[in-house]
Design a protein around this motif. Structure first.
Motif, short mmCIF file in Angstrom:
data_model
loop_
_atom_site.label_atom_id
_atom_site.label_comp_id
_atom_site.label_asym_id
_atom_site.label_seq_id
_atom_site.Cartn_x
_atom_site.Cartn_y
_atom_site.Cartn_z
N MET A 69 0.84 -1.18 0.00
CA MET A 69 0.00 0.00 0.00
C MET A 69 0.88 1.24 0.00
N PRO A 70 0.65 2.18 -0.93
CA PRO A 70 1.41 3.43 -0.90
C PRO A 70 1.13 4.21 0.36
N TYR A 71 2.13 4.95 0.80
CA TYR A 71 1.98 5.75 2.01
C TYR A 71 0.88 6.78 1.80
N GLY A 72 0.02 6.93 2.79
CA GLY A 72 -1.03 7.94 2.73
C GLY A 72 -2.35 7.45 2.17
N VAL A 73 -2.41 6.22 1.66
CA VAL A 73 -3.67 5.68 1.14
C VAL A 73 -4.29 4.78 2.20
N TRP A 74 -5.51 5.07 2.58
CA TRP A 74 -6.18 4.27 3.59
C TRP A 74 -6.54 2.91 3.02
N GLU A 75 -6.66 1.93 3.90
CA GLU A 75 -6.85 0.55 3.47
C GLU A 75 -8.21 0.29 2.85
N ALA A 76 -9.17 1.21 3.03
CA ALA A 76 -10.53 0.95 2.56
C ALA A 76 -10.60 0.71 1.07
N VAL A 77 -9.86 1.50 0.27
CA VAL A 77 -9.92 1.31 -1.17
C VAL A 77 -9.34 -0.04 -1.57
N TYR A 78 -8.40 -0.56 -0.77
CA TYR A 78 -7.85 -1.87 -1.08
C TYR A 78 -8.86 -2.97 -0.77
N ILE A 79 -9.70 -2.76 0.26
CA ILE A 79 -10.74 -3.73 0.56
C ILE A 79 -11.73 -3.79 -0.60
N ILE A 80 -12.13 -2.62 -1.11
CA ILE A 80 -13.06 -2.57 -2.23
C ILE A 80 -12.42 -3.19 -3.47
N GLU A 81 -11.15 -2.90 -3.68
CA GLU A 81 -10.45 -3.48 -4.83
C GLU A 81 -10.45 -5.01 -4.75
N GLY A 82 -10.24 -5.54 -3.54
CA GLY A 82 -10.26 -6.99 -3.37
C GLY A 82 -11.61 -7.58 -3.70
N LEU A 83 -12.69 -6.89 -3.31
CA LEU A 83 -14.03 -7.38 -3.63
C LEU A 83 -14.27 -7.37 -5.13
N LEU A 84 -13.83 -6.32 -5.81
CA LEU A 84 -14.06 -6.22 -7.25
C LEU A 84 -13.25 -7.25 -8.02
N LYS A 85 -12.09 -7.63 -7.49
CA LYS A 85 -11.26 -8.63 -8.15
C LYS A 85 -11.69 -10.05 -7.81
N ASN A 86 -12.57 -10.18 -6.83
CA ASN A 86 -12.99 -11.50 -6.38
C ASN A 86 -13.73 -12.23 -7.50
N ALA A 87 -13.20 -13.38 -7.91
CA ALA A 87 -13.81 -14.17 -8.99
C ALA A 87 -14.39 -15.49 -8.48
N SER A 88 -14.52 -15.64 -7.15
CA SER A 88 -15.02 -16.89 -6.60
C SER A 88 -16.54 -16.92 -6.62
N GLU A 89 -17.11 -18.05 -6.21
CA GLU A 89 -18.56 -18.17 -6.15
C GLU A 89 -19.15 -17.34 -5.01
N VAL A 90 -18.36 -17.08 -4.00
CA VAL A 90 -18.81 -16.27 -2.87
C VAL A 90 -18.67 -14.79 -3.25
N GLN A 91 -19.77 -14.08 -3.31
CA GLN A 91 -19.78 -12.68 -3.69
C GLN A 91 -20.36 -11.85 -2.54
N PRO A 92 -19.53 -11.47 -1.57
CA PRO A 92 -20.05 -10.71 -0.42
C PRO A 92 -20.50 -9.32 -0.81
N ALA A 93 -21.51 -8.83 -0.12
CA ALA A 93 -22.04 -7.48 -0.39
C ALA A 93 -21.84 -6.57 0.82
N THR A 94 -21.14 -7.06 1.85
CA THR A 94 -20.91 -6.27 3.06
C THR A 94 -19.41 -6.26 3.36
N ILE A 95 -18.91 -5.10 3.76
CA ILE A 95 -17.51 -4.97 4.16
C ILE A 95 -17.46 -4.56 5.62
N HIS A 96 -16.69 -5.31 6.41
CA HIS A 96 -16.37 -4.91 7.78
C HIS A 96 -14.91 -4.51 7.81
N ALA A 97 -14.60 -3.48 8.57
CA ALA A 97 -13.22 -3.01 8.66
C ALA A 97 -13.06 -2.23 9.95
N ASP A 98 -11.80 -1.90 10.27
CA ASP A 98 -11.55 -1.00 11.37
C ASP A 98 -11.58 0.44 10.88
#
Length: 278
Positions: A1-30
């Motif tokens: 992760m580049p300095y200064g970028v919060w982790e939230a966009v990486y969580i969303i990126e992971g969901l969008l890249k997810n190609a499995s049968e499980v397609q979650p629609a909720t994100i929990h984070a700190d």
């Protein structure tokens, strides 16, 4: 992760890249899994962002209009006439927000750093603050939901505690050098993190198979397995594992038996237990 970028966009990126049968629609984070622009992007993508926010009592609540006054919770919104949503600005540039959302959904801006740059929109002055404005609306609604819904608070806490438990489990697995990533090379740092995650997932998989074997053995002995009890068992077990290993070279060529994925337990009752009240 580049300095200064919060982790939230990486969580969303992971969901969008997810190609499995499980397609979650909720994100929990700190806390660093959320921000005003990320709340806006998650909402427009159809994702329910439900973070555990540190010191949420210090978060701003925004009024829908200057004249809005609430009998019991008005203090949450600050001084009268302050912290008001600019609906006109959001409405004027809503198409631009959707253009960004469609670009992210279509993977044109899939890179997390590009998402963050698009959400900040430094090159488009006429959109300055618009994603954050919509995000203020969504986060205010989520904070009010969090305050008024005790089961929701429990689900958010339970989900984020699972993540913290995994982090602790990963630290236990990566016991060399006290869990410190000693390399300055970003490539080697990435290898260290990914190999740790791989090893942690392998141990979790091993533990899960062992748990399933014990459950089948108990069922064969006549025990009735309550899915609610089984749901309380964590796969982050370490007591039975020798981290330094036991080495036997003659086993290298032995092909392991196929693992059994079948577990005769009805988990539908869990969905009934966790379903939010109407």
């Amino acid at each position: 992760m580049p300095y200064g970028v919060w982790e939230a966009v990486y969580i969303i990126e992971g969901l969008l890249k997810n190609a499995s049968e499980v397609q979650p629609a909720t994100i929990h984070a700190d806390t660093q899994g959320q921000s005003y622009p990320v709340f806006a992007l998650a909402h427009l993508l159809g994702i329910d962002l439900m973070p555990r926010i540190r010191n949420w009592k210090d978060c701003l609540f925004f009024r829908p209009s200057r004249s809005a006054v609430y009998e019991h919770i008005d203090a949450l919104f600050g001084e009268a006439g302050r912290n008001v949503i600019d609906w006109g600005l959001i409405e004027t540039h809503f198409k631009d927000l959707m253009r960004i959302t469609v670009s992210v959904r279509g993977h044109d801006l899939l890179d997390a750093a590009a998402q963050a740059a698009a959400l900040r929109l430094p090159q488009e002055r006429h959109l300055h603050g618009v994603p954050g404005g919509l995000g203020r609306v969504i986060r205010t609604v989520q904070l009010l939901r969090y305050l008024s819904d005790a089961p929701l608070r429990g689900r958010v806490t339970a989900a984020t505690n699972k993540v913290e438990a995994f982090n602790g489990f990963s630290d236990w697995v990566r016991f060399g050098q006290r869990g410190t990533v000693a390399h300055n090379d970003p490539v080697e740092q990435e290898k260290d993190v990914k190999f740790t995650s791989l090893l942690a997932n392998l141990v979790i998989f091993h533990n899960t198979l062992d748990i399933a074997d014990v459950v089948r053995q108990l069922q064969a002995e006549g025990w009735e397995i309550d899915p609610l009890d089984l749901a309380e068992i964590s796969p982050y077990l370490t007591e039975h594992i020798n981290r330094f290993g036991v080495y036997s070279t003659h086993e290298i060529g032995i092909t392991p038996e196929d693992y059994n994925t079948r577990l005769d337990v009805d988990f539908s009752t869990l969905e009934d237990e966790r379903a939010p009240a109407a």
